[in-house]
Motif scaffolding. Structure first.
Motif, short mmCIF file in Angstrom:
data_model
loop_
_atom_site.label_atom_id
_atom_site.label_comp_id
_atom_site.label_asym_id
_atom_site.label_seq_id
_atom_site.Cartn_x
_atom_site.Cartn_y
_atom_site.Cartn_z
N SER A 31 21.17 -21.62 20.47
CA SER A 31 19.75 -21.31 20.30
C SER A 31 19.51 -20.51 19.02
N ALA A 32 20.39 -19.54 18.72
CA ALA A 32 20.22 -18.73 17.52
C ALA A 32 20.43 -19.54 16.25
N SER A 36 17.28 -20.10 13.72
CA SER A 36 17.32 -19.64 12.33
C SER A 36 17.45 -20.83 11.38
N ARG A 91 14.62 -8.77 22.98
CA ARG A 91 15.08 -9.60 21.87
C ARG A 91 14.89 -11.08 22.14
N ARG A 92 15.18 -11.51 23.35
CA ARG A 92 14.97 -12.91 23.67
C ARG A 92 13.48 -13.26 23.60
N PHE A 95 12.28 -13.48 19.99
CA PHE A 95 12.84 -14.68 19.39
C PHE A 95 12.04 -15.92 19.82
N SER A 136 16.93 -14.01 15.61
CA SER A 136 18.13 -14.77 15.96
C SER A 136 19.37 -13.91 15.82
N LEU A 139 19.52 -11.44 18.69
CA LEU A 139 19.96 -12.12 19.91
C LEU A 139 21.50 -12.19 19.97
N ILE A 140 22.12 -12.50 18.83
CA ILE A 140 23.58 -12.54 18.76
C ILE A 140 24.16 -11.16 19.02
N TRP A 156 27.34 -17.77 13.56
CA TRP A 156 25.89 -17.91 13.36
C TRP A 156 25.56 -18.15 11.89
N THR A 198 17.24 -21.35 25.23
CA THR A 198 16.97 -19.92 25.43
C THR A 198 16.58 -19.61 26.88
#
Length: 510
Positions: A31-32, A36, A91-92, A95, A136, A139-140, A156, A198
């Protein structure tokens, strides 16, 4: 902000415990990277379509400048603020907000019936990018186990760069096939895949985050950049220029007094940090200028179709992909001064080689040598530049320093796209004339080469031969995006291999 993310509050739903090999970790990475990647794709795909957009809407070059700059204006002005939203609201969640916002704006771009409405939609798209890009990375950082974070960030960065390399090819194919509107509409299926992934991503936030966001600072920064950009594109516009400069001064005044500033000016007390950002301004202004005009020269000057023009610059991103990692390792061994001096000089030589590109010329003898040498030079300086920025501040401020450096690169390109046509005498409808474009392009490559040389001179006299032995090492070890240096997280593995605590890198960290 707390330096230890775990002390900032309890993660939700397993955040902070994932590994890159676990199904949950792969979903977060997917997802990240895709999220991005949409923003990275946009940085390379739109320039290929500009000549076709200009022809369809029958607009002067100033409208094409605004199609690029409206996006960069809101992105550069808000990316520092966007980095801290996830700490407060999740954060999710932030995003996902960024993905949805970016996608809706992309649809508006694809359906825009006129250039002014396309420009407005591009500005909205930049807001989504300002949420999406740092979101993104956050999230990582928040989802993976501390021992896995460096590996996850590296994946990433490397996988996200594939979108940059693929962008010119995809953009050219879409423009020549279904039409330029699909360079925006292609984001819809990509966003659907991101949102599906996500759904299984754990939520996390910083429970200690409080205080007001620096909305006045963000507004002053965007308005200042907007005024200066307007003055350069619509010159002479002295009132707009004076207003932009005055708003810039007001932004600095406000940031000195704001309790949680978007841009913590204290980082500029480091002479090395200030010097590294001056180098960034020179190098990325040159990059922004040449990648704005090269597709126009190839299409309107040499008669290439959009796909061929897009593929023409592919060697640059391929070389960045292959060589940025080894160049970073070399810089770690010998110090950043030599790569930061030699790299821009090599890139400048590549730009001078592009001076030979004229109507009727051959790609393999005229275009290819220039873009290859330019790519070699860029591969030499991107990673050392990031390492220098990170080493110039305290470890706990590494994320802030990276965010400021990323924003500086975007501002440099914003100003370059606005100022370059004025500097080379390419105005109104002349970008459609092969003779006028060719004459202006020759001036542009020499001017951009001069900026590269200036960056090399500044680096030679200001960057030390060796960085501190325990300076934080970049985690984005492989980076091929031409739009800006990589965004680095707030915590990094130190040079001796010990792990520093990872923060979000949100503005206002102190």
């Amino acid at each position: 902000m707390a330096d230890d993310p775990d002390s900032a509050g309890e993660p939700l739903g397993g955040a902070g415990r994932l590994t890159t090999a676990s199904p949950g970790g792969r979903r977060v990475l997917g997802s990240a990277v895709l999220g991005s990647g949409m923003a990275m794709l946009d940085s390379t795909i739109v320039t290929v379509a500009l000549p076709r957009i200009g022809a369809d809407f029958d607009v002067p070059i100033s409208d094409l400048q605004w199609i690029l700059n409206a996006y960069m204006l809101t992105l550069a002005g808000l990316i520092l603020l966007g980095g801290g939203l996830g700490d407060r609201f999740g954060r999710r969640r932030v995003f996902v907000w960024g993905v949805v916002w970016f996608t809706v704006a992309s649809v508006l771009c694809g359906l825009a019936p006129s250039a002014p409405l396309l420009i407005a939609a591009r500005a909205l798209q930049g807001v989504g990018g300002a949420l999406l890009t740092p979101g993104s990375l956050a999230l990582i950082q928040s989802s993976f186990d501390p021992d896995q974070r460096a590996k996850a960030v590296g994946l990433w960065s490397g996988l996200g760069g594939v979108a940059t390399a693929f962008g010119p090819f995809l953009g050219g194919w879409l423009v020549d096939g279904p039409g330029w509107r699909w360079i925006f509409l292609i984001n819809v299926p990509l966003a659907a895949a991101v949102l599906l992934l996500t759904r299984a991503v754990p939520e996390s936030r910083d429970w200690t985050a409080g205080g007001r966001f620096d909305v006045p600072g963000a507004a002053l920064a965007a308005l200042s950049l907007g005024g200066i950009t307007y003055a350069l594109i619509n010159a002479p516009a002295f009132a707009a220029l004076a207003g932009g400069v005055a708003l810039g001064a007001a932004f600095v005044w406000w940031e000195r007094r704001a309790p949680r500033p978007m841009l913590p000016l204290g980082v500029f007390r480091s002479r090395l940090f200030t010097a590294a950002n001056l180098v960034t301004l020179c190098l990325y202004a040159a990059i922004g200028g040449i990648f704005f005009l090269l597709p126009t020269q190839l299409q309107n000057g040499l008669g290439y179709d959009a796909l061929t023009a897009g593929i023409a610059s592919l060697p640059v991103t391929l070389l960045l992909t292959v060589l940025s990692g080894p160049a970073g390792a070399l810089s770690h061994r010998i110090g950043p001064r030599l790569p930061l001096t030699l790299g821009p000089l090599v890139a400048a030589a590549g730009l001078v080689l592009l001076y030979r590109v004229h109507p009727g010329g051959s790609y393999w003898t005229d275009v290819f040598p220039g873009v290859v040498v330019q790519g070699l030079g860029m591969a030499l300086f991107v990673a050392p530049l990031t390492a220098t920025v990170l080493a110039s501040v305290e470890v706990r401020r590494a994320g802030v320093a990276s965010g400021v450096n990323n924003a500086a690169a975007r501002v440099a390109q914003l100003v370059a796209v606005a100022a370059l046509p004025l500097a080379i005498g390419l105005s109104t409808d002349e970008y459609r004339s092969a003779e006028a474009v060719d004459r202006a392009f020759g001036k542009a490559v020499l001017l951009c080469a001069g900026l590269m040389v200036l960056g090399a001179v500044i680096a030679w006299f200001t960057v030390p031969g060796r960085l501190l032995p325990h300076a934080p090492a970049p985690q984005c070890t492989r980076h091929c995006a031409v739009g800006a240096p990589p965004l680095e997280p707030g915590g990094h593995r130190r040079g001796n291999g010990s792990s520093a605590q990872a923060g979000s890198g949100a503005p206002g960290d102190s």
